[in-house]
Design a protein around this motif. Sequence first.
Motif, short mmCIF file in Angstrom:
data_model
loop_
_atom_site.label_atom_id
_atom_site.label_comp_id
_atom_site.label_asym_id
_atom_site.label_seq_id
_atom_site.Cartn_x
_atom_site.Cartn_y
_atom_site.Cartn_z
N PRO A 72 0.88 -1.15 -0.12
CA PRO A 72 -0.01 -0.24 -0.43
C PRO A 72 0.98 1.09 -0.47
CG PRO A 72 -0.67 -1.42 1.53
CD PRO A 72 0.44 -2.24 1.35
N LEU A 73 2.62 1.49 0.95
CA LEU A 73 2.42 2.03 0.72
C LEU A 73 4.40 1.57 0.32
CD1 LEU A 73 2.64 3.42 4.17
CD2 LEU A 73 1.28 4.38 2.60
N PRO A 74 4.02 2.51 -1.26
CA PRO A 74 5.57 2.32 -1.84
C PRO A 74 6.63 2.98 -1.21
CG PRO A 74 4.11 2.83 -3.61
CD PRO A 74 3.12 2.57 -2.61
N LYS A 75 6.18 4.27 -1.34
CA LYS A 75 7.72 5.09 -0.38
C LYS A 75 7.77 5.07 0.68
CE LYS A 75 8.76 6.47 -5.43
NZ LYS A 75 9.29 7.49 -5.77
N VAL A 76 8.92 5.69 1.49
CA VAL A 76 8.06 6.18 2.58
C VAL A 76 9.57 6.88 2.81
CG1 VAL A 76 6.62 4.70 3.61
CG2 VAL A 76 9.19 4.08 3.83
N ARG A 77 9.63 7.50 4.34
CA ARG A 77 10.53 8.69 4.78
C ARG A 77 11.66 7.83 4.96
NH1 ARG A 77 12.81 11.64 8.46
NH2 ARG A 77 10.24 11.40 10.18
N ALA A 78 12.83 8.17 4.51
CA ALA A 78 13.71 7.14 5.40
C ALA A 78 14.22 7.16 6.90
CB ALA A 78 15.47 7.27 4.85
N GLN A 79 13.94 6.98 8.14
CA GLN A 79 14.63 6.94 9.22
C GLN A 79 16.10 6.77 9.61
OE1 GLN A 79 12.32 7.31 11.27
NE2 GLN A 79 10.64 6.68 10.55
N SER A 80 16.31 8.06 10.23
CA SER A 80 18.05 8.24 10.03
C SER A 80 18.27 7.88 11.37
CB SER A 80 18.48 9.77 10.16
OG SER A 80 17.54 9.98 11.64
N GLU A 81 19.43 7.90 11.91
CA GLU A 81 19.87 6.81 12.91
C GLU A 81 19.96 7.69 14.22
OE1 GLU A 81 24.28 4.40 13.65
OE2 GLU A 81 23.12 3.20 11.83
N ALA A 82 19.63 9.28 14.25
CA ALA A 82 19.50 9.95 15.23
C ALA A 82 17.99 10.47 15.34
CB ALA A 82 20.59 11.66 14.32
N GLU A 83 17.50 9.37 15.01
CA GLU A 83 16.13 9.88 15.26
C GLU A 83 15.79 8.77 15.61
OE1 GLU A 83 13.02 11.29 11.50
OE2 GLU A 83 14.90 10.49 10.53
N GLN A 101 1.57 -3.86 6.19
CA GLN A 101 2.49 -3.54 6.35
C GLN A 101 2.20 -2.65 7.31
OE1 GLN A 101 2.99 -0.90 2.71
NE2 GLN A 101 5.20 -0.51 3.12
N VAL A 102 2.62 -1.50 7.55
CA VAL A 102 2.57 -1.00 9.00
C VAL A 102 2.03 0.82 7.79
CG1 VAL A 102 3.13 0.29 10.39
CG2 VAL A 102 4.49 -2.15 10.67
N THR A 103 0.84 1.34 8.43
CA THR A 103 0.51 2.71 7.75
C THR A 103 0.42 3.53 8.39
OG1 THR A 103 -1.79 1.34 7.80
CG2 THR A 103 -0.99 1.10 5.98
N ASN A 104 0.84 3.89 10.03
CA ASN A 104 1.02 5.02 10.72
C ASN A 104 2.38 5.16 11.87
OD1 ASN A 104 0.81 2.41 12.07
ND2 ASN A 104 -0.32 3.59 14.50
N ASN A 105 2.55 5.64 12.40
CA ASN A 105 3.70 6.18 13.20
C ASN A 105 3.62 5.49 14.34
OD1 ASN A 105 5.77 7.56 11.25
ND2 ASN A 105 3.79 9.30 11.55
N PRO A 106 3.75 4.54 14.91
CA PRO A 106 3.51 3.76 16.05
C PRO A 106 4.11 4.14 17.06
CG PRO A 106 4.44 2.33 14.47
CD PRO A 106 4.29 3.56 13.57
N GLU A 107 5.24 4.64 17.13
CA GLU A 107 5.29 5.79 18.03
C GLU A 107 4.63 6.67 18.67
OE1 GLU A 107 7.56 7.34 14.77
OE2 GLU A 107 6.99 5.69 15.83
#
Length: 260
Positions: free
Chosen positions: A120-131, A243-249
């Motif tokens: 469903p979400l082919p492109k997502v924003r990459a999460q950096s190690e700092a995050e 596929q996860v569709t939300n920001n769980p945190e």
Amino acid sequence: MPQNEHIELFQKRYGFRMDYQERQRKKKAREHKLQSKMAQKLIGIKGKIFAKKRYSEKVQLKRTIKAHEEKKTRKKEDGKVPEGAMPAYLLDRENTSQAKLLSSMVKQKRKEKAGKWDVPLPKVRAQSEAEVFRVLKTGKSRRKGWKRLVTKVCFVGEGFTRKPPKYERFVRPMALRFKKAHVTHPELKATFCLPIVGVKKNPSSPMYTSLGVITKGTIIEVNVSELGLVTQGGKVVWGKYAQVTNNPENDGCINAILLV
């Protein structure tokens, strides 16, 4: 005699040159000897892990061979009975057809190997190690900074045991460990609270996948046995990807869409 000169003399004398492919082939042919040696030498927990790995490899190989053996089979046709009279010599003859069979499991494995899913979400924003990680200062004077605290939701297995605090590099807080996800079936248009089996792939980094970090766009495996899904062969499906569709945190729960 200079180094490697004896090899050149040997090659000149016998007109023989071993190329890279040949060396690789011979190396692969000798692999079983190394596997056998390791199986005999390894003891304790290492031996158990090695035996389990070899067993799963053998099972997979046998299944693949069986699937390819069944590729071409003669199959009885359950067609309509032709109208009208039939000659006596044709009464006991069954209509057969050539059917190409390939196990759905093999197809699924190939799809997994390619790493391609219709998501469903082919492109997502990459999460950096700092995050994802926060540096934890340790030591008597808090000068050492080799520990990392995971700030995102993560999944750990049932029998997970933390390492002693002195040796633990990645700290996954209890409050951010999730065991269940709200999974929506796209065809049934219904949502179910299903237990998570594992994290298949985190698109941001393979390290996040190994740590079980769940962010938006992560492919997780859920237990769907209670949904009553069955394969074409009549076997119950118990594990499926979502596929996860939300920001769980941010939301405090995992929302996902089942990949059918």
